[in-house]
Design an enzyme around this catalytic site. Structure first.
Site, PDB file in Angstrom:
ATOM      1  N   CYS A 195      65.232 115.245 173.551  1.00  0.00           N
ATOM      2  CA  CYS A 195      64.866 114.749 172.221  1.00  0.00           C
ATOM      3  C   CYS A 195      64.331 115.848 171.295  1.00  0.00           C
ATOM      4  CB  CYS A 195      63.888 113.586 172.396  1.00  0.00           C
ATOM      5  SG  CYS A 195      63.725 112.568 170.927  1.00  0.00           S
TER       6      CYS A 195
ATOM      7  N   HIS B 222      64.963 109.584 177.076  1.00  0.00           N
ATOM      8  CA  HIS B 222      63.760 109.612 177.904  1.00  0.00           C
ATOM      9  C   HIS B 222      64.018 108.661 179.072  1.00  0.00           C
ATOM     10  CE1 HIS B 222      61.537 111.526 174.570  1.00  0.00           C
ATOM     11  NE2 HIS B 222      62.131 110.654 173.778  1.00  0.00           N
TER      12      HIS B 222
HETATM   13  N1  GLN Z   1      60.091 114.101 166.367  1.00  0.00           N
HETATM   14  C1  GLN Z   1      61.477 113.972 166.708  1.00  0.00           C
HETATM   15  C2  GLN Z   1      62.181 112.833 165.979  1.00  0.00           C
HETATM   16  O1  GLN Z   1      61.574 111.837 165.637  1.00  0.00           O
HETATM   17  C3  GLN Z   1      61.637 113.831 168.201  1.00  0.00           C
HETATM   18  C4  GLN Z   1      60.993 112.601 168.773  1.00  0.00           C
HETATM   19  C5  GLN Z   1      60.945 112.581 170.283  1.00  0.00           C
HETATM   20  O2  GLN Z   1      61.009 113.610 170.937  1.00  0.00           O
HETATM   21  N2  GLN Z   1      60.754 111.409 170.863  1.00  0.00           N
HETATM   22  O3  GLN Z   1      63.370 112.918 165.746  1.00  0.00           O
END
Ligand code: GLN
Length: 249
Positions: free
Chosen positions: A94, A201
């Site tokens: 992510c 995740h």
């Molecule tokens: N901050 C990033 C987004 O919202 C990644 C979020 C995350 O890693 N869950 O795209």
């Protein structure tokens, strides 16, 4: 492999570890140990230099402020780049997928330089994608559906050097930056060189043992015996069934 112990890096778990992504390293360690391969986890936090001699690296997801701390650290420390260019596989989740790209745009609209290990760029989607994500893998060595949980505002576009990890069956995956046309086929994740990145995740390796073993094979340069871990198939069945069930009104 160093002195016959597999060393698994978890980089910056205090800023990159949403939704238990640190568990990816635990899964790698356990799947190695259950096959008789000695393995240990090396935690590397924001103030530590990143060793360039680890056998496999893992990077988790993170919220926007945490993500910018991680991006600054990775730009200033060449250890990860050396390790990956030296042949170690890297799993990135992510926010880390975004940070490893050419650049990403943060919540304030600023363009933040990335590591350029992946030929991708990320802009806001204008909405958050939250929920189960299921894909059909597009990478040799993976045959089973990939399952995970996504929560991100960014939409990532792949350049010619980056290949997708999977074709989206349920959920958003890499997404679409606001104001741009949706592609015909939706994808999740990026595969480029020694890097495998995904918006999943879960932790993703707990849900997808094939992906864990692909990384382990690359990290150990050996073929691995098949391994059944009790409960994993039941978890997969339950998560895939849940993803396929429409949410209640
Ligand atoms: N901050 C990033 C987004 O919202 C990644 C979020 C995350 O890693 N869950 O795209």
């Amino acid at each position: 492999m160093n002195e016959s112990t597999l060393r698994i890096g978890v980089l910056m778990p205090t800023v990159l570890g949403t939704y238990g992504d640190t568990g990816n390293a635990v899964v790698l360690r356990e799947r190695a140990r259950r096959r008789g391969i000695a393995a240990e986890i090396v935690m590397v936090d924001l103030d530590d230099p990143i060793p360039s001699d680890l056998d496999v690296y893992t990077l988790g997801g993170g919220e926007d402020t945490a993500q910018s701390l991680a991006a600054a650290k990775l730009r200033g420390d060449k250890g990860l780049r050396r390790g990956v260019e030296g042949g170690a596989p890297l799993l990135a989740i992510c926010a880390s997928l975004q940070v490893l790209g050419r650049w990403y745009r943060d919540a304030e609209g600023r363009r933040v330089a990335g590591l350029e290990l992946l030929d991708v760029t990320t802009d806001p989607q204008g909405l958050r994608s939250i929920g189960e994500l299921v894909t059909e893998p597009l990478v040799e060595g993976l045959t089973q559906k990939l399952t995970g949980f996504e929560n991100h505002g960014g939409g990532t576009v792949l350049g010619p050097d980056a290949k997708p990890l999977g074709r989206v069956l349920i959920g958003t995956g890499n997404g679409v930056p606001e104001g741009t046309a949706a592609p015909q086929e939706r994808h999740d994740g990026v595969v480029q060189g020694n890097v495998i990145a995904t918006y999943m995740h879960g932790p993703v390796l707990a849900r997808n043992p094939e992906l864990a073993d692909l990384l382990l094979r690359r990290a150990t340069n050996t073929d691995l015996e098949p391994l059944e871990v009790p409960g994993v198939e039941a978890l997969r069945r339950e998560r895939l069934a849940s993803a396929a069930t429409p949410p209640r009104e």
